[in-house]
Design a protein around this motif. Structure first.
Motif, PDB file in Angstrom:
ATOM      1  N   UNK A 141      20.142  19.768  -2.479  1.00  0.00           N
ATOM      2  CA  UNK A 141      18.902  19.176  -1.989  1.00  0.00           C
ATOM      3  C   UNK A 141      18.836  17.701  -2.331  1.00  0.00           C
ATOM      4  N   UNK A 142      17.839  17.017  -1.828  1.00  0.00           N
ATOM      5  CA  UNK A 142      17.612  15.617  -2.163  1.00  0.00           C
ATOM      6  C   UNK A 142      17.106  15.545  -3.591  1.00  0.00           C
ATOM      7  N   UNK A 143      17.217  14.362  -4.255  1.00  0.00           N
ATOM      8  CA  UNK A 143      16.743  14.257  -5.631  1.00  0.00           C
ATOM      9  C   UNK A 143      15.285  14.629  -5.759  1.00  0.00           C
ATOM     10  N   UNK A 144      14.987  15.260  -6.868  1.00  0.00           N
ATOM     11  CA  UNK A 144      13.610  15.681  -7.139  1.00  0.00           C
ATOM     12  C   UNK A 144      12.833  14.531  -7.754  1.00  0.00           C
ATOM     13  N   UNK A 145      11.512  14.563  -7.581  1.00  0.00           N
ATOM     14  CA  UNK A 145      10.623  13.537  -8.120  1.00  0.00           C
ATOM     15  C   UNK A 145       9.524  14.217  -8.895  1.00  0.00           C
ATOM     16  N   UNK A 146       9.263  13.724 -10.071  1.00  0.00           N
ATOM     17  CA  UNK A 146       8.168  14.218 -10.901  1.00  0.00           C
ATOM     18  C   UNK A 146       7.370  13.024 -11.393  1.00  0.00           C
ATOM     19  N   UNK A 147       6.038  13.102 -11.247  1.00  0.00           N
ATOM     20  CA  UNK A 147       5.175  11.998 -11.611  1.00  0.00           C
ATOM     21  C   UNK A 147       5.041  11.932 -13.129  1.00  0.00           C
ATOM     22  N   UNK A 148       5.136  10.702 -13.630  1.00  0.00           N
ATOM     23  CA  UNK A 148       4.975  10.471 -15.065  1.00  0.00           C
ATOM     24  C   UNK A 148       3.560  10.857 -15.504  1.00  0.00           C
ATOM     25  N   UNK A 149       3.487  11.448 -16.681  1.00  0.00           N
ATOM     26  CA  UNK A 149       2.206  11.828 -17.285  1.00  0.00           C
ATOM     27  C   UNK A 149       1.409  12.787 -16.398  1.00  0.00           C
TER      28      UNK A 149
END
Length: 884
Positions: free
Chosen positions: A132-140
């Motif tokens: 899959x494409x890179x995952x993104x997780x929001x800081x804090x």
């Protein structure tokens, strides 16, 4: 074996244990393998549980952490086995193990069909279609947790049961437990919030495997990026910024630069910063500007005056989000110091008298006082104290033509100190008026819109007070030049003092205090100065050539004055010039000798020197040629005989003093001076002395000579000639003829006997009309012709006309040839005779001159078979050189 022995053996045992091989593994594969093809899986933990480094000995294969073996490029197996090694290392425990892997080609297609269906599928090349494409997780992030952030799936899950697993940072590495993946679905979850500034991203490795442990897919490297949140305010890199700028700087001059940083993600609005000045202290007209993007502070006020405001304090702000109001901000402090420039001229303090202010001073000083402070003056300067812009430099502009006054600056108080450095004379001037000016150490810089200031000055009136003075010498320093070696008691001058009040010298007594150099004395009444010893610059303290003597003058009232007599010894002509080296050896090349004289006197009593040979006879044999002012060349005139010459040489210096020197020259038959043994016969200057053995040798030689002459006269015949030949010519020389037949040199049948005439005394043989050379005794060694038959003599050949001449015992080869050419024939015999060191040597050349290239003169018999003497001559060229 030392202590290191057991350690070495133990180390070898450990290595042997650590490098032991684990269980061998064999895989059956097709003969053709494509790149990224799964070959099989090896249980690595069974071999080494804590393997940190996994590598392959063959670059065509790569080993994953789970033990999967993949090809890195397309391979074609040969009929033989292909083997490689998997190397496992535990760096901390310093343990390494090996797994040997063998690849065996499948025998036929039937056997391949018997393998498991899953294995057949695994051996097929699979495409990376599950990434899959890179995952993104929001800081804090606030959750809820666990928070799903991504799902990974394999295309092989359509045909097989696939289980998913993952490893890496955030899972089984720090920060552990941050992420996990569901085994059946491949969903990736986050368990808590993450700080991007601490962990900006994670890279985990995802695996897809079948229940039996095989991987139909390549492991997937999956990136989880943490998206930035503007949770960090910018901050200044320094708590306090301090800058300096010169006063009167023009607008736009850069003062300094403030810098700030932000921990949020670079190149985003979260880190786009803006600067501004919040406030200024003192709160007057803004003096500086701050660039919002760069943080550069520049001068804004047209005129900065340090004397009004020495420094400014600025409160500055930095804000992210490009300065938007909702951005985060921080403030900092900047201090700008105004540097001083010399824009204020110093001025003398004013003295107030009633309602008026003056820059005028008065002071008093006694006459004849020196090195005394008489006044202090001060100035006012608005520039920074202690700086070059406020440091005062005083000068006396007028009234100090005789340099009697001097003014300096007190560095502590900045005052001018006026001193008297030369005694003042009340009788000449009762008061002196001085004009003093002041400047700064640094050059004056004109402030903008200001006028040029003139130099501040003040006047000082110095009143001279009269005192009773002692005698004064005029001049105070008297120089007396005394010639070297003058007689004792010679009057060299007169030194008197006078009373400054009356201007005369009556009643004044003179005295030289003890403890000084006692070269002179002074008459106590008249002041006449005389020498008390012979002044010689080569003795003791006189080598300095100068002495200062203090003289006291005492009047009737006991007042004392002092003066100084400087006695200088003028160099005289007291030394004779001498030639340093007097013994020389001159070889056959007769290279001139350089004579150098020395004289202990100084100019003008030394060089240039004049050299002269004082003996008239030797002056006719030797000559002197000027080289430079103090040296000459000594060389012989013509071919004088070998021997030791004592030559008297006088040297006269520029002052007329003459030094007599005796130069001994050993004119030696040698090539280099080292070959000369010092036994050369003495022939110089007529002072020839012979020892007892020399006289005895001469007598024996004469008897032998007479015997030989009688023998020769019986066999040879017609011409007899007496001639002196040098030792080298007469002893072992070769006469070479360049013609095959007898040349024209031997057409005349003559016998020419040569008589040695080198020593004192002569020998002659005279027969019929034969011609002879006779050496006449005397210092000149004269050769003269003998009358008879009109025949020609060698002396006449050389001089022309047969006049008497000075015989040097050597004739040139051309002269010898001209004399012997018409007299040599085929049956002639040539006799060369020369006596050296009182030893007779005879050379007889008979028959004819040597034929071309002959090296030996053969003996010949004639007139009854008498045997003639046979002499082998070494070289005709050598003999020729001696004749010349």
């Amino acid at each position: 074996m030392g202590p290191a022995g057991p350690r070495l053996v133990l180390g070898l045992l450990v290595l042997s244990l650590c490098c032991e091989a684990c269980k061998k593994v064999t895989f059956r594969v097709p003969s053709e393998l494509e790149a990224d093809t799964l070959v099989g899986r090896v249980d690595l933990k069974e071999c080494l549980q804590s393997a940190e480094v996994i590598s392959s000995s063959d670059g065509n294969f790569k080993i994953l952490e789970d033990g999967s073996v993949y090809t890195t490029s397309a391979l074609s197996l040969s009929a033989e086995k292909k083997t490689f090694t998997i190397l496992l290392k535990d760096i901390q425990e310093q343990v390494q193990k090996k797994i040997h892997v063998s690849l065996v080609e499948e025998e036929n297609k039937t056997q391949a069909q018997k393998t498991r269906h899953a294995r057949d599928t695994v051996l097929k090349r699979t495409k990376r279609r599950w990434g899959p494409i890179p995952s993104v997780m929001i800081e804090n992030s606030l959750g809820p947790f666990p928070l799903q952030i991504q799902q990974v799936q394999s295309d092989t899950a359509q045909n097989y049961t696939i289980y998913y697993s993952a490893r890496g940072p955030g899972i089984d590495q720090d920060p552990k437990g941050l992420f996990y993946i569901e085994r059946e679905t491949g969903n990736i979850f986050a368990t808590r919030a993450v700080d991007r500034e601490q962990y900006p991203s994670f890279q985990i490795i995802c695996f897809a495997t079948t229940p039996d442990g095989y991987s139909p897919e390549m492991p997937l490297v999956h990136t989880i990026r943490i998206e930035d949140d503007n949770d960090n305010a910018p901050y200044f890199t320094q708590d306090l910024f301090e800058f300096c700028v010169p006063e009167n700087s023009k607008p736009g001059v850069v003062v300094g630069k403030v810098t700030a940083e932000d921990r949020d993600e670079p190149y985003t609005l979260h880190t786009t910063l803006k600067y501004r000045i919040v406030s200024q202290n003192p709160p007057i007209t803004p003096a500086f500007s701050l660039h919002g993007d760069t943080g550069v502070i520049s001068v804004l006020l047209p005129q900065l005056d340090r004397e009004l405001v020495p420094s400014y304090t600025l409160l500055v702000e930095v804000r992210d989000m490009a300065g938007q109001p909702f951005g985060l901000c921080t403030t900092g402090t900047v201090v700008v110091k105004i540097e001083d420039t010399n824009d204020n001229a110093p001025s003398f303090k004013q003295i107030q008298v009633f309602f008026f202010c003056y820059s005028k001073y008065e002071t008093r000083v006694e006459e004849n006082r020196v090195q005394v402070e008489i006044l202090r003056v001060s100035v006012v300067d608005l520039d920074e104290p202690g700086s070059p812009g406020s440091g005062a430099v005083y000068e006396i502009i007028r009234g100090n033509d005789d340099q009697a006054f001097e003014i300096t600056t007190d560095k502590n108080t900045n005052e001018g100190i006026l001193c008297v450095v030369k005694g003042l004379d009340y009788e000449n001037a009762k008061q002196r008026i001085l004009v003093i000016g002041v400047n700064n150490e640094a050059p004056y810089l004109l402030a903008p819109h200001s006028q040029q200031l003139s130099q501040s000055t003040c006047s000082v009136t110095v009143h001279v007070l009269d005192v009773d003075e002692g005698p004064v010498f005029k001049p105070c320093l008297l120089r007396l030049d005394v010639k070297e070696c003058e007689d004792i008691g010679t009057a060299i001058g007169r030194y008197v003092a006078e009373d400054p009040e009356t201007g005369n010298s009556e009643g004044i007594r003179y005295r030289i205090p003890p403890g000084q150099c006692n070269w002179i004395n002074i008459d106590d009444k008249s002041g006449e100065v005389r020498t008390v010893k012979v002044l010689d610059r080569d003795i003791g303290e006189m080598r300095r050539g100068q002495c200062n003597i203090t003289v006291l003058a005492i009047d009737r009232n006991g007042k004392t004055g002092t003066g100084t007599i400087q006695v200088c010894i003028v160099p005289g002509n007291k030394n004779f010039p001498r030639i340093a080296q007097t013994d020389y050896i001159m070889c056959r090349d007769r290279k001139p000798i350089c004579l150098t004289a020395q004289d202990g006197d100084e100019a003008p009593y030394s060089t240039p020197f004049v050299y002269r040979i004082t003996d008239r006879n030797l002056a006719s044999m030797w000559k002197i040629t000027q080289h430079n002012d103090n040296s000459v060349y000594l060389s012989p005139k013509g071919d004088i005989p070998f021997g030791v010459y004592d030559i008297p040489v006088s040297v006269m210096d520029n002052g007329g003093k003459v030094g007599e020197n005796n130069i001994r020259v050993n004119l030696c038959d040698c090539v280099t001076p080292t070959e000369c043994d010092g036994t050369t016969r003495q022939l110089g200057g007529g002072n020839v002395t012979l020892g007892l053995w020399a006289i005895l040798a001469m007598i024996l030689g004469s008897l032998l000579l007479l015997l030989i002459l009688i023998t020769i006269c019986g066999c040879c015949g017609r011409g007899v000639m007496h001639r002196q030949v040098t030792d080298d010519c007469a002893n072992h020389n070769l006469i070479i003829s360049n013609t095959e037949a007898p040349g024209e040199e031997v057409m005349d049948h003559n016998i020419i006997p040569l008589q040695n005439t080198c020593d004192q005394g002569g020998y002659g043989v005279k027969t019929g009309d034969q011609q002879t050379f006779e050496m006449v005794k005397g210092r000149g060694h004269t050769l003269e012709s003998v009358k008879g038959g009109g025949h020609q003599t060698l002396g006449s050949v050389k001089e022309g006309g047969g006049q008497p001449m000075m015989d040097t015992c050597r004739y040139s080869y051309s002269e010898w040839h001209n004399f012997t050419h018409p007299r040599l024939g085929e049956d002639s015999c040539l006799i060369c005779l020369c006596t050296g060191d009182s030893m007779p040597w005879i050379t007889l050349v008979r028959n004819r001159i040597m034929r071309k290239k002959e090296n030996v003169v053969h003996s010949h018999q004639k007139n009854g078979g008498q045997k003639m003497l046979e002499i082998v001559v070494s070289s005709f060229v050598h003999c020729k050189a001696h004749f010349e």
